[in-house]
Write a protein that holds these residues in place. Structure first.
Motif, PDB file in Angstrom:
ATOM      1  N   LYS A   1       0.995   4.388  -2.806  1.00 45.07           N
ATOM      2  CA  LYS A   1       0.773   5.730  -2.629  1.00 45.07           C
ATOM      3  C   LYS A   1       2.006   6.408  -3.296  1.00 45.07           C
ATOM      4  CE  LYS A   1      -2.356   5.092   1.496  1.00 45.07           C
ATOM      5  NZ  LYS A   1      -2.368   5.264   2.776  1.00 45.07           N
TER       6      LYS A   1
ATOM      7  N   GLN B   1       0.576  -1.142   0.058  1.00 51.18           N
ATOM      8  CA  GLN B   1       0.063  -0.050  -0.071  1.00 51.18           C
ATOM      9  C   GLN B   1       0.779   1.410  -0.160  1.00 51.18           C
ATOM     10  OE1 GLN B   1      -2.323   0.781   3.337  1.00 51.18           O
ATOM     11  NE2 GLN B   1      -4.121   1.355   2.133  1.00 51.18           N
ATOM     12  N   PHE B   2       1.769   1.286   0.646  1.00 43.67           N
ATOM     13  CA  PHE B   2       2.891   2.382   0.916  1.00 43.67           C
ATOM     14  C   PHE B   2       3.601   2.665  -0.634  1.00 43.67           C
ATOM     15  CE2 PHE B   2       7.300   3.802   1.137  1.00 43.67           C
ATOM     16  CZ  PHE B   2       6.844   5.176   1.674  1.00 43.67           C
TER      17      PHE B   2
ATOM     18  N   GLY C   1       1.479   6.478  -6.972  1.00 43.66           N
ATOM     19  CA  GLY C   1       0.440   7.331  -7.333  1.00 43.66           C
ATOM     20  C   GLY C   1       0.712   9.089  -7.000  1.00 43.66           C
ATOM     21  N   ARG C   2       1.494   9.164  -5.872  1.00 45.20           N
ATOM     22  CA  ARG C   2       1.394  10.630  -5.554  1.00 45.20           C
ATOM     23  C   ARG C   2       3.202  10.868  -5.017  1.00 45.20           C
ATOM     24  NH1 ARG C   2      -3.245  12.669  -1.922  1.00 45.20           N
ATOM     25  NH2 ARG C   2      -2.445  14.713  -3.090  1.00 45.20           N
TER      26      ARG C   2
END
Length: 106
Positions: free
Chosen positions: A20, A16-17, A23-24
């Motif tokens: 993220k 998940q990290f 993505g950003r």
């Protein structure tokens, strides 16, 4: 970026990290930068070594082993995966960022 290091094994989700950050990247790194991301990963490994019995970066560790065995094969003179990835990206930091995620997601 601040990550709470208490009870890290149950709260940190590595994939998940990574999603993220991909993505950003500007939010986490200030810009789309492979070298900045590498510094964050190495810093996280160091910090986690103090607070956790196991590394929460298991997928990343597996990626490094895979890169050394499959890509480098210890025959082309590169001692580290990140240097090779940056070099094969034309020494362009932003392109190396994208290349890292393409290879990591394999």
């Amino acid at each position: 970026m601040v990550i709470a290091l208490t009870n890290i094994d149950s709260t940190f989700d590595e994939l998940q990290f990574f999603a993220k950050v991909k993505g950003r990247p500007v939010v986490f790194l200030g810009k789309r930068s492979f070298l900045s991301f590498r510094y964050v990963l190495f810093g996280m490994e160091y910090a986690f070594s103090f607070y956790s019995k196991e590394t929460p970066l298991k997928y990343f560790k597996s990626f490094v082993v895979w890169y050394h065995e499959e890509i480098l094969e210890d025959k082309n003179g590169y001692a580290c995966w990140w240097n090779h990835l940056l070099y094969t990206s034309g020494n362009q930091d932003a392109y190396a960022f994208e290349a890292f995620f393409r290879k990591f997601e394999k």
